[in-house]
Every structure is written in C-alpha cells, then in structure tokens.
Design a protein around this motif. Structure first.
Motif, PDB file in Angstrom:
ATOM      1  N   TYR A  42       0.804  -1.220   0.000  1.00  0.00           N
ATOM      2  CA  TYR A  42       0.000   0.000   0.000  1.00  0.00           C
ATOM      3  C   TYR A  42       0.846   1.283   0.000  1.00  0.00           C
ATOM      4  CZ  TYR A  42      -3.664   3.324   1.215  1.00  0.00           C
ATOM      5  OH  TYR A  42      -4.529   4.392   1.217  1.00  0.00           O
ATOM      6  N   SER A  45       1.641   2.690  -3.407  1.00  0.00           N
ATOM      7  CA  SER A  45       0.531   3.367  -4.075  1.00  0.00           C
ATOM      8  C   SER A  45       0.356   4.783  -3.548  1.00  0.00           C
ATOM      9  CB  SER A  45      -0.772   2.575  -3.873  1.00  0.00           C
ATOM     10  OG  SER A  45      -0.694   1.302  -4.468  1.00  0.00           O
ATOM     11  N   LYS A  48       3.109   6.987  -5.007  1.00  0.00           N
ATOM     12  CA  LYS A  48       2.824   7.224  -6.423  1.00  0.00           C
ATOM     13  C   LYS A  48       1.753   8.288  -6.587  1.00  0.00           C
ATOM     14  CE  LYS A  48      -0.286   5.213  -8.368  1.00  0.00           C
ATOM     15  NZ  LYS A  48      -1.711   5.502  -8.752  1.00  0.00           N
ATOM     16  N   THR A  49       0.686   8.194  -5.777  1.00  0.00           N
ATOM     17  CA  THR A  49      -0.410   9.150  -5.868  1.00  0.00           C
ATOM     18  C   THR A  49       0.052  10.560  -5.510  1.00  0.00           C
ATOM     19  OG1 THR A  49      -2.034   7.437  -5.346  1.00  0.00           O
ATOM     20  CG2 THR A  49      -2.710   9.715  -4.982  1.00  0.00           C
ATOM     21  N   ASP A 146     -11.591   4.292  -4.836  1.00  0.00           N
ATOM     22  CA  ASP A 146     -10.390   4.952  -5.335  1.00  0.00           C
ATOM     23  C   ASP A 146     -10.459   6.456  -5.102  1.00  0.00           C
ATOM     24  OD1 ASP A 146      -7.887   4.599  -6.501  1.00  0.00           O
ATOM     25  OD2 ASP A 146      -8.615   5.068  -8.512  1.00  0.00           O
ATOM     26  N   ARG A 294       4.998   3.599  -9.821  1.00  0.00           N
ATOM     27  CA  ARG A 294       3.926   2.822 -10.460  1.00  0.00           C
ATOM     28  C   ARG A 294       4.492   1.558 -11.098  1.00  0.00           C
ATOM     29  NH1 ARG A 294       0.088   2.680 -15.108  1.00  0.00           N
ATOM     30  NH2 ARG A 294      -1.867   2.083 -14.133  1.00  0.00           N
ATOM     31  N   SER A 297       5.230  -0.638  -8.239  1.00  0.00           N
ATOM     32  CA  SER A 297       3.977  -1.091  -7.648  1.00  0.00           C
ATOM     33  C   SER A 297       3.332  -2.176  -8.499  1.00  0.00           C
ATOM     34  CB  SER A 297       3.017   0.086  -7.492  1.00  0.00           C
ATOM     35  OG  SER A 297       1.770  -0.345  -6.995  1.00  0.00           O
TER      36      SER A 297
END
Length: 320
Positions: A42, A45, A48-49, A146, A294, A297
């Motif tokens: 997790y 992610s 990355k976000t 999301d 990403r 991931s």
C-alpha cells in the motif's frame, strides 16, 4: 482456470480448472491473502499518488523525499492513509474481478483454440480478454473507493484539503457533487484500468509460454512436469514483465485520472486542462509522474498477486 495459465500440454498436471475449486474457501482464504499483500504494498501506491498530484512548486518531487516527509511528520501510520477505505472496498471488488477473470478466460481459451495461432498468442488473447472484462466489472465498486482513498492519501499535501476519515470524504463529495462525485474519473478509470488489466494479463500469459519454450518445455508430451520452484520462478518472471509493460503503456492515463479524482469541487478541471497543465509544468515527462513507483507497484503487486493467486488455487482445489 489453470494454476499456470500459460503453460503447455506437458504442464497439465499443474493446472487447476475453475470448476475444480472450492469457491467458498477460495473467496474466504483469498480475502485474507490479498489483504496481506495490500498491507505490504500500500505505501507504494500512496507515494505514487502524491507524486502525481504534486504542484509545480512542491518541495517533495521524488519518491524518497515523499517517504522522508511522511515519516518525519506522521511516522509509519502516514504511509497507510486511506488504507481502511481501500480494504473495505477491495475485498468485494477483488471477488468480482477474480470471478469474472476466471470464467471469461475459460470462454476465451475455447474461442481461440480452433485457430492456428502460436501458444503465446493464444495465451495473450485469452488472458487479455479475461483481464479487460474483469476490470470492467470491478470498476463499479472500485472507482468510489479509489476517489475516497486518494483524497485521504493526499490530504494536507501540496495544498489539498484535510478530512476526518473516509466517511467525511464521502459525505463532502456527496454534498458538493452528488453520487456523480464518487464516480469522478470513472471513464478514465475504465480507459486506464481495463487496457492496463488486459495488457497485464496478456503479457503475463504470453511471456510465460515464451519462457517455457525458451527452457525447452512443452516440446514432448511425455516430458516430466517442471519442479514447483521452476513454475514459481517462471510465474514471477511473467509478473515482472507484465508489470513493466502495463505501467509504461498506461501511466499517462493514470496520472490524469488521479489528478481529476483528487481535485476539489471548486476547481473541476477537464482532462484536457489537466494534460495542458502537466505539459506546461514539466513538459511531456509530466504525464509520466510517478512512473518509477507505479512500475515498481505494478511489478511488485502483480508478481506478489499472481504467486499468491496460484498458491490460493492450489490450497482451495477440491479433493479428487
């Protein structure tokens, strides 16, 4: 479907068809296994976000600087912002995805079997169709989760709003935008994740067949079944290759989608405006923000997921 979806006839002893699984055990044990994988991956992610939504003047513009900033201000819990929301939605979404994937792959393999295509090509087509259809079905559950989780991931970062948990995010979105707000970026999610899923599964299926051919397996019907370690290594290699391929192809769409989903209701940019803003700030490379995390991931998640999935099917196979 098969436990090794891309192996040739000589590997048939390792295959576990969808109708040979204990479905109840499959879903219950699977929920636990994939929750564990999500816990481990997790933070990638989240990083990355944050990279994808960082403003032009943000101090933290690399994965390591983002991680350092989170650990300095929030500690380890900061790497799991929005995790509860993701888990709550991921379990039903995963059940829908896996069911659609396996049933569609069975039908797709039957559809391409009569054609005179190479084994890697047949595997790519069948796995790709299965991955795309499964993603389409699961998006109805996944997109609202999301939207909420990504706002929690970036709250207080680079000028984004603060929230008091997932319910607060959902309440404010519904108040300002209605139910449509929870599906912001739905079209781009479908455009991003469906091709990404198709590319991932197609790459995974075809790369495994190709690797087995390179290793000389599948050339004779009487050859011994490869060792379990050989199978696992080939599956892992297929997962890494699939993650690399899918991340490189779909990162621009994922960056645009993420930006649309985390913007407050007062901004409401269009996809075109998001693209123009990214190019203005960073040139065309702006569309590949967060590519490193990403790629890692998708490769790490894909490899972990597929190994866990193949293990899950072995554990949940019905006794003959």
């Amino acid at each position: 479907m098969e436990s090794v979806p891309s192996q040739n006839v000589s590997l048939g002893q390792t295959e576990i068809n969808w109708d040979k699984l204990d479905k109840t055990k499959f879903y219950v044990v699977g929920a636990g296994i994939f929750t564990g994988v999500t816990v481990a991956l997790y933070p990638i992610s989240l990083v990355k976000t944050r990279l994808q939504v960082a403003s032009k003047d943000a101090v933290e513009r690399t994965a390591f600087s983002v991680i350092r900033g989170i650990l300095r201000t929030e500690g380890i819990p900061g790497l799991y912002r929005g995790f509860g929301t993701v888990i709550a939605g991921a379990i039903p979404a995963r059940i829908i995805f896996l069911t659609a994937l396996e049933t569609t792959k069975v039908a797709a393999f039957r559809m391409v079997e009569p054609y005179t295509l190479s084994e890697p090509t047949k595997a790519a087509i069948a796995n790709g169709i299965g991955g795309m259809i499964a993603s389409l079905f699961s998006q109805a559950v996944f997109v609202p989760i999301d939207v909420v989780s990504q706002r929690l991931m970036v709250q207080g970062y680079s000028g984004h709003a603060q929230y008091n948990g997932g319910l607060d995010v959902a309440r404010k979105i519904l108040k300002s935008d209605g139910i449509r707000g929870l599906y912001r970026g739905f079209g781009l999610s479908v455009v991003t994740y469906s091709p990404s899923s198709a590319v991932w599964w197609a790459s995974y299926g075809s790369s495994q067949r190709f690797i087995w051919e390179l290793l000389g397996h599948g050339t004779r019907r009487d050859e011994p079944t490869p060792s379990q370690w050989s199978i696992v290594l080939v599956q892992a290699a297929g997962g890494i290759f699939a993650g690399a391929t899918a991340s490189c192809i779909t990162t621009p769409l994922d960056t645009i989608k993420t930006r649309l989903q985390v913007m407050g209701h007062e901004k409401r940019p269009t996809a075109r405006q998001v693209v123009k803003g990214l190019i203005k700030d960073d040139g065309w490379t702006g569309l590949y923000r967060g590519l490193g995390p990403r790629f890692f991931s998708m490769s790490a998640w894909g490899t972990s997921m597929i190994l866990a999935y193949e293990y899950l099917k072995r554990v949940c196979a019905k006794d003959e």
